[in-house]
Design a protein around this motif. Structure first.
Motif, short mmCIF file in Angstrom:
data_model
loop_
_atom_site.label_atom_id
_atom_site.label_comp_id
_atom_site.label_asym_id
_atom_site.label_seq_id
_atom_site.Cartn_x
_atom_site.Cartn_y
_atom_site.Cartn_z
N ASN A 103 15.91 16.91 -0.66
CA ASN A 103 16.60 15.78 -1.27
C ASN A 103 17.16 14.86 -0.19
N SER B 20 14.44 12.75 1.32
CA SER B 20 14.02 11.70 0.40
C SER B 20 14.99 10.53 0.41
N VAL B 21 16.29 10.84 0.32
CA VAL B 21 17.31 9.79 0.31
C VAL B 21 17.30 9.04 1.63
N SER C 268 14.86 8.69 3.86
CA SER C 268 13.66 7.89 4.08
C SER C 268 13.64 6.61 3.25
N LYS C 269 14.40 6.56 2.15
CA LYS C 269 14.46 5.37 1.30
C LYS C 269 15.59 4.42 1.67
N SER C 270 16.44 4.83 2.60
CA SER C 270 17.59 4.03 2.98
C SER C 270 17.18 2.81 3.79
N ASP C 271 17.85 1.67 3.55
CA ASP C 271 17.60 0.45 4.31
C ASP C 271 18.08 0.60 5.76
N GLY D 65 11.82 3.28 9.56
CA GLY D 65 10.68 4.08 9.13
C GLY D 65 9.86 4.66 10.25
N ALA E 172 10.83 8.26 11.05
CA ALA E 172 10.86 9.21 9.94
C ALA E 172 10.42 10.61 10.32
#
Length: 103
Positions: free
Chosen positions: A6, A9-10, A12-15, A19, A22
């Motif tokens: 989790n 996932s959080v 990797s999606k953060s501004d 990337g 990662a």
């Protein structure tokens, strides 16, 4: 408590997260996250043994006692061993009412 999947996932999606980092960041964070989980589990077990030591009565052992307390909705924390081969059977009467259960 959220798991490392989790968190990955959080993150990797953060501004705020670049990337390009990662794969490397996630690999480096795995050991740290394992240590955090271990410390949380250790704290929980220490708390459990403190309740036993002080004879607070805020603990129970065994499946039958635990199920009784769960049915009464008086469980604050539940510790279950991972990969334990428990099976629960519920026997119901013809009207669908619960007759008994065993584990």
């Amino acid at each position: 408590m959220s798991g490392s999947a989790n968190f990955k996932s959080v993150l990797s999606k953060s501004d705020l997260f670049d990337g390009r980092l990662a794969d490397k960041a996630i690999q480096l964070s795995e050991d740290v996250l394992k240590d955090v989980k271990f410390m949380q589990e250790k704290k929980l077990i220490v708390s459990f043994f403190e309740e036993i030591t002080t004879d607070s009565g805020k603990y129970c052992f065994g499946v039958d006692d635990m199920m009784c307390h769960l049915d009464l909705s008086c469980v604050e924390k539940l510790i279950v061993f991972e990969d334990h081969p428990w099976i629960r059977y519920e026997l119901r009467d013809e009207d669908g009412g619960l007759k008994s259960s065993s584990s």
